[in-house]
Write an enzyme that holds these catalytic residues in place. Structure first.
Site, PDB file in Angstrom:
ATOM      1  N   ILE A 166       0.818  -1.222   0.000  1.00  0.00           N
ATOM      2  CA  ILE A 166       0.000   0.000   0.000  1.00  0.00           C
ATOM      3  C   ILE A 166       0.847   1.266   0.000  1.00  0.00           C
ATOM      4  O   ILE A 166       0.322   2.357  -0.144  1.00  0.00           O
ATOM      5  CB  ILE A 166      -0.995   0.039   1.193  1.00  0.00           C
ATOM      6  CG1 ILE A 166      -0.304  -0.290   2.514  1.00  0.00           C
ATOM      7  CG2 ILE A 166      -2.166  -0.867   0.951  1.00  0.00           C
ATOM      8  CD1 ILE A 166      -1.202  -0.162   3.715  1.00  0.00           C
ATOM      9  N   GLY A 167       2.105   1.121   0.161  1.00  0.00           N
ATOM     10  CA  GLY A 167       2.953   2.307   0.110  1.00  0.00           C
ATOM     11  C   GLY A 167       4.407   1.951   0.327  1.00  0.00           C
ATOM     12  O   GLY A 167       4.727   0.860   0.808  1.00  0.00           O
ATOM     13  N   GLY A 173       8.004   3.800   1.781  1.00  0.00           N
ATOM     14  CA  GLY A 173       8.684   4.955   2.364  1.00  0.00           C
ATOM     15  C   GLY A 173      10.166   4.815   2.124  1.00  0.00           C
ATOM     16  O   GLY A 173      10.607   3.910   1.407  1.00  0.00           O
ATOM     17  N   GLY A 174      10.928   5.694   2.739  1.00  0.00           N
ATOM     18  CA  GLY A 174      12.365   5.656   2.548  1.00  0.00           C
ATOM     19  C   GLY A 174      12.996   4.421   3.167  1.00  0.00           C
ATOM     20  O   GLY A 174      13.983   3.897   2.666  1.00  0.00           O
ATOM     21  N   GLY A 222      11.190   1.527   4.288  1.00  0.00           N
ATOM     22  CA  GLY A 222      10.524   0.234   4.176  1.00  0.00           C
ATOM     23  C   GLY A 222       9.294   0.254   3.295  1.00  0.00           C
ATOM     24  O   GLY A 222       8.894   1.292   2.759  1.00  0.00           O
ATOM     25  N   THR A 223       8.710  -0.940   3.170  1.00  0.00           N
ATOM     26  CA  THR A 223       7.512  -1.097   2.344  1.00  0.00           C
ATOM     27  C   THR A 223       6.345  -1.383   3.278  1.00  0.00           C
ATOM     28  O   THR A 223       6.486  -2.115   4.254  1.00  0.00           O
ATOM     29  CB  THR A 223       7.704  -2.282   1.386  1.00  0.00           C
ATOM     30  OG1 THR A 223       8.970  -2.130   0.753  1.00  0.00           O
ATOM     31  CG2 THR A 223       6.623  -2.346   0.334  1.00  0.00           C
ATOM     32  N   VAL A 224       5.209  -0.773   2.964  1.00  0.00           N
ATOM     33  CA  VAL A 224       4.027  -0.979   3.802  1.00  0.00           C
ATOM     34  C   VAL A 224       3.048  -1.897   3.069  1.00  0.00           C
ATOM     35  O   VAL A 224       2.698  -1.656   1.905  1.00  0.00           O
ATOM     36  CB  VAL A 224       3.360   0.373   4.155  1.00  0.00           C
ATOM     37  CG1 VAL A 224       2.186   0.158   5.104  1.00  0.00           C
ATOM     38  CG2 VAL A 224       4.365   1.329   4.782  1.00  0.00           C
ATOM     39  N   LYS A 246       4.492  -2.599   8.162  1.00  0.00           N
ATOM     40  CA  LYS A 246       5.659  -1.949   7.544  1.00  0.00           C
ATOM     41  C   LYS A 246       6.874  -2.842   7.752  1.00  0.00           C
ATOM     42  O   LYS A 246       7.222  -3.164   8.886  1.00  0.00           O
ATOM     43  CB  LYS A 246       5.884  -0.592   8.200  1.00  0.00           C
ATOM     44  CG  LYS A 246       6.987   0.231   7.589  1.00  0.00           C
ATOM     45  CD  LYS A 246       6.928   1.607   8.227  1.00  0.00           C
ATOM     46  CE  LYS A 246       8.012   2.533   7.759  1.00  0.00           C
ATOM     47  NZ  LYS A 246       7.825   3.870   8.332  1.00  0.00           N
ATOM     48  N   ASP A 299       9.183  15.591  12.323  1.00  0.00           N
ATOM     49  CA  ASP A 299       9.115  15.356  10.872  1.00  0.00           C
ATOM     50  C   ASP A 299       7.672  15.488  10.378  1.00  0.00           C
ATOM     51  O   ASP A 299       7.139  14.592   9.724  1.00  0.00           O
ATOM     52  CB  ASP A 299       9.687  13.967  10.557  1.00  0.00           C
ATOM     53  CG  ASP A 299      10.092  13.834   9.084  1.00  0.00           C
ATOM     54  OD1 ASP A 299      10.213  14.878   8.409  1.00  0.00           O
ATOM     55  OD2 ASP A 299      10.274  12.701   8.611  1.00  0.00           O
TER      56      ASP A 299
HETATM   57  N1  LIG Z   1      -1.133   2.723   8.737  1.00  0.00           N
HETATM   58  C1  LIG Z   1      -1.200   2.894   7.418  1.00  0.00           C
HETATM   59  N2  LIG Z   1      -2.333   2.671   6.755  1.00  0.00           N
HETATM   60  C2  LIG Z   1      -2.395   2.840   5.420  1.00  0.00           C
HETATM   61  N3  LIG Z   1      -1.387   3.226   4.656  1.00  0.00           N
HETATM   62  C3  LIG Z   1      -0.230   3.471   5.260  1.00  0.00           C
HETATM   63  C4  LIG Z   1      -0.054   3.307   6.665  1.00  0.00           C
HETATM   64  N4  LIG Z   1       1.208   3.608   6.981  1.00  0.00           N
HETATM   65  C5  LIG Z   1       1.798   3.956   5.840  1.00  0.00           C
HETATM   66  N5  LIG Z   1       0.948   3.874   4.792  1.00  0.00           N
HETATM   67  C6  LIG Z   1       1.240   4.161   3.398  1.00  0.00           C
HETATM   68  O1  LIG Z   1       2.564   3.819   3.143  1.00  0.00           O
HETATM   69  C7  LIG Z   1       3.281   4.956   2.679  1.00  0.00           C
HETATM   70  C8  LIG Z   1       4.696   4.884   3.181  1.00  0.00           C
HETATM   71  O2  LIG Z   1       4.697   5.104   4.568  1.00  0.00           O
HETATM   72  P1  LIG Z   1       6.045   5.195   5.396  1.00  0.00           P
HETATM   73  O3  LIG Z   1       5.724   5.602   6.767  1.00  0.00           O
HETATM   74  O4  LIG Z   1       6.815   3.954   5.194  1.00  0.00           O
HETATM   75  O5  LIG Z   1       6.886   6.229   4.634  1.00  0.00           O
HETATM   76  P2  LIG Z   1       6.772   7.808   4.536  1.00  0.00           P
HETATM   77  O6  LIG Z   1       6.415   8.403   5.855  1.00  0.00           O
HETATM   78  O7  LIG Z   1       5.897   8.121   3.364  1.00  0.00           O
HETATM   79  O8  LIG Z   1       8.250   8.121   4.163  1.00  0.00           O
HETATM   80  P3  LIG Z   1       9.450   8.309   5.127  1.00  0.00           P
HETATM   81  O9  LIG Z   1       9.432   7.174   6.108  1.00  0.00           O
HETATM   82  O10 LIG Z   1      10.579   8.251   4.186  1.00  0.00           O
HETATM   83  O11 LIG Z   1       9.265   9.634   5.767  1.00  0.00           O
HETATM   84  C9  LIG Z   1       2.479   6.160   3.183  1.00  0.00           C
HETATM   85  O12 LIG Z   1       2.671   7.274   2.350  1.00  0.00           O
HETATM   86  C10 LIG Z   1       1.062   5.654   3.128  1.00  0.00           C
HETATM   87  O13 LIG Z   1       0.532   5.786   1.845  1.00  0.00           O
END
Ligand SMILES: Nc1ncnc2c1ncn2[C@@H]1O[C@H](COP(=O)(O)OP(=O)(O)OP(=O)(O)O)[C@@H](O)[C@H]1O
Length: 724
Positions: free
Chosen positions: A89-90, A92-93, A95-97, A111, A209
């Site tokens: 579903i997403g 980030g820097g 990891g993968t969610v 995550k 952040d």
């Molecule tokens: N609890 C959640 N429910 C639904 N989607 C989520 C959830 N947590 C994260 N995501 C999705 O996953 C994406 C990545 O989240 P993650 O926290 O790994 O990275 P980020 O905050 O976008 O980046 P970074 O960690 O680099 O600041 C989010 O933008 C969101 O779309």
């Protein structure tokens, strides 16, 4: 004589019995030896395993997280169908969610950290220790975790509408679901979340952040903040000097009384002016410089705290009560971030063109302020000035200017919705217009620090054109600062600027290259070659996180569609201790390295502008005619000065928004963006203002369309005197 048969001795064992006993004894001996051997091998294996793991990670105390479920890896693997791509579903820097169904059939967001490094481990533990101990309707709930060998996973409540980043900037019609009311509610929710962290937690928690991708939306578009990887727990009274004291004399006294490299003890908090009180600009500048010097010099004295050692109490928070208490106590105590890591982060926003307020500070003053001190101290200050500018370069890193240049370059692409204006220009003109700026930027990238300076001057001139006349003096100072920088630092820069060269060489050799590097050159080159734009090459409208590196849209991923520039992400996380996200990070945090509540307030100010305008904070457009809009914050300041702030509101909302609320939000954001942290409102005030329970403090005079009469009269007096 026949021998008599010996009567069978009753006690003599029979031979068969003897053999049996021997065999049993042998078996027992062998099996016990085998068991002992296996035990030793098992023990040695575990010893080796834990030793080799310990070399790579910080020791992990799984008993610390509060009431969190511990999952086994297999369970989470099954829940996500072996981490199937269709469940992503997403990204980030770090990891993968994934979407997953765990235990009772409920949906969760899982995550998984992609790689395990010291930094990701730290952030993982921060998330567990801080978010794991907090419960609030305004924070994403962390439900559990998994720690197995080098696997780290976090289990969160599932937020169906993902992040604000996607809602505001995602493709398709997703942004349409964010009508004005929802945007306003999101702002209020984020403010309440921060109110909980700053006033509802003991000790207070500083998020560190705040940005759109860390604001998640539930099924009703209620916002919750997430990602506590960079958060800090504040400890009262740990910071010595009142960094932002208005009293120059007092600051200097303090300054003199402290060894430049020594500890700075004691606090003063009684000089805080009322919000919106005009401040003598000279004092402001010198004070700020002293503050930075002080913090810089006190760096060595930073103590490191382990988050685990602190008892973090979150309680059922009654916002009114807390803010009342806070008002009573003044809540002015200066604290220090609590971290197990040194946060030596001297990223200098003053040099980033996005904040022209900061660029205007004349740093020669800072250096001159050492004149009254001993020669050694003065030399130290001067040295400090250098360190301060280039601390980021200490290990051969790129300087912040490079990042910004890269970003600006990567932002210039036709996939940007704001290219509408650009499209109006003829293609030839467009290319020409950009090439003027870009050539400078590219040249700057071509390693020459002089060229970098020139390129930035060019950019700044663009901004300057749109500056109101009254700002001439400020620009003058800015030039002075630039010259000071050139004189003092060009030599140093040229020595330390080899990083970009190396990256370019790697790129030329065909190695993997961060997407943003030279992407615009690539893009224009391609456009020239093939006659049309290639969107894939220039959709880098991401943001730069100091811990993650650059992120851009990734067509392959679902959800956030973001990823980090691999190479840079790794290099940054391993060699810098910078924290926060470019454009959202508060300037004093970049300069001082101390993360305070007011740093969150600054980030909230940027976030509010981003939500209201539907724009990123740094957004270079095709046409130089609109260069003033590139920097959301300076554009907003200009609009405020011309009394036209509503021009900032997202055009996609058309006229369907509440003008009163919108202007309240923008003015509030400007208050939050004041360069002096102490002038920014605290989060209790912000919530009350948003709820309509408190009036907005007078707009900072620097943004006011009609400056206070006192100033007029002073300038008139000056004019009169000069005429005479
Ligand atoms: N609890 C959640 N429910 C639904 N989607 C989520 C959830 N947590 C994260 N995501 C999705 O996953 C994406 C990545 O989240 P993650 O926290 O790994 O990275 P980020 O905050 O976008 O980046 P970074 O960690 O680099 O600041 C989010 O933008 C969101 O779309």
């Amino acid at each position: 004589m026949p021998s008599r048969p010996l009567p069978p001795g009753p006690n003599l064992p029979r031979p068969s019995f003897l053999t049996k006993t021997r065999v049993i004894f042998l078996i027992l001996t062998i099996s016990s030896v085998v068991v002992i051997l296996f035990t030793i091998i098992y023990f040695l294996y575990h010893l080796w395993n834990s030793l080799s793991n310990r070399a790579r990670t910080i020791p992990f105390d799984s008993s610390a997280p509060l009431k969190l479920q511990r999952f086994c890896y297999k369970e989470l693997k099954n829940a996500t169908n072996d981490f199937d791509e269709s469940n992503i579903i997403g990204k980030g820097g770090s990891g993968t969610v994934f979407r997953g169904i765990v235990r009772d059939g409920k949906l969760f967001a899982i995550k998984r950290l992609d790689t395990l490094s010291l930094q990701t481990e730290r952030e993982f533990q921060n998330e567990l220790q801080i978010l794991g101990g907090l419960r609030s309707p305004f924070l994403v709930t962390l439900l559990g975790y998994c720690v197995e060998k080098n696997k780290r996973l976090l289990v969160y409540e599932y937020m169906p509408n993902k992040s604000l980043q996607e809602s505001l900037f995602g493709d398709g019609n997703s942004n349409l679901c964010l009508n004005w009311q929802r945007r306003f509610d999101v702002i209020l929710d984020v403010a309440k979340a921060l109110e909980f962290l700053h006033f509802g937690c003991d000790p207070p928690v500083i998020h560190g952040d705040i940005k759109p991708s860390n604001v998640l939306l539930d099924s009703d578009y209620k916002a919750k903040i997430s990602d506590f990887g960079l958060s800090r727990i504040k400890v009262e009274g740990e910071i010595g000097l009142d960094l932002f004291s208005q009293d120059l004399g007092k600051s200097q006294e303090l300054w003199k009384s402290q060894e430049l490299s020594g500890n700075l003890g004691g606090t003063t908090g009684d000089q805080t002016p009322a919000i919106g009180t005009p401040v003598d600009s000279n004092n402001t500048e010198v004070d700020f410089a002293l503050a930075l010097q002080a913090s810089s010099s006190s760096k060595n004295s930073k103590k490191c705290y382990n988050v685990k050692a602190l008892n973090l109490n979150s309680f059922n928070y009654n916002a009114n009560l807390a803010s009342e208490n806070d008002c009573k106590s003044g809540n002015n105590g200066k604290g220090k971030e609590v971290t197990s890591v040194d946060v030596g982060d001297d990223w200098n926003t003053k040099f980033v063109p996005y904040d022209d307020e900061f660029s205007s500070i004349d740093h020669s003053k800072e250096l001159n302020s050492g004149a009254n001190l001993g020669i050694d101290e003065a030399a130290n200050i001067k040295q400090w000035g250098k360190d301060w500018w280039w601390r980021q370069d200490g290990s051969g890193e790129l300087c912040s200017k490079d990042y910004v240049m890269e970003w600006i370059g990567s932002q210039i692409c036709p996939s940007n919705p704001d290219w509408d204006d650009g499209k109006k220009a003829t293609p030839e003109k467009l290319e020409l217009d950009n090439s003027v700026q870009l050539e400078k930027l590219e040249d700057a990238n071509e390693n020459e620090p002089q060229a970098q300076a020139l390129a930035f001057e060019g950019m700044e001139k663009g901004f300057e054109k749109t500056e109101p006349k009254g700002k001439k003096n400020r620009k003058k100072k800015h030039r002075k600062m630039q010259e000071w920088w050139k004189d003092d630092h060009l030599g140093e820069v040229s020595k330390k600027d080899s990083k970009l060269k190396q990256l370019k060489i790697r790129w030329k050799k065909g190695c993997k290259m961060p997407h943003f590097d030279l992407s615009r050159r690539f893009y224009f080159h391609r456009r020239k070659k093939f006659g049309e734009p290639n969107q894939d090459d220039c959709d880098a409208n991401g943001e730069f996180s100091f811990r993650r590196g650059w992120r851009r849209k990734n067509n392959n991923s679902i959800g956030s569609d973001m990823w980090s520039g691999d190479l840079f992400s790794r290099e940054l996380s391993s060699t810098t201790s910078m924290r926060g996200t470019l454009c959202y990070v508060a300037p004093e945090y970049g300069g001082c390295g101390y993360l305070m509540e007011k740093a969150d307030i600054y980030s909230l100010g940027v976030l509010i502008l981003v939500i209201v305008s539907g724009r990123r904070p740094l957004h270079v457009l095709a046409s130089p005619m609109r260069l003033e809009k590139a920097n959301l914050i300076s554009w907003c300041r200009q609009l405020a000065q011309s009394g036209n702030i509503l021009e900032l509101v997202d055009e996609r909302l058309k006229d369907e928004y509440n003008k009163e609320q919108a202007s309240l939000c923008i003015n509030l954001a400007l208050s939050c963006l004041q360069k002096m942290p102490e002038l920014r409102p605290d989060i209790g005030e912000i919530v009350r203002i948003l709820k309509g329970e408190m009036d907005l403090p007078p707009i900072p005079f620097e943004f006011s369309p009609s400056p206070p009469s006192k100033l007029f009269s002073r300038s008139r007096r000056k004019q009169k005197a000069s005429a005479e």
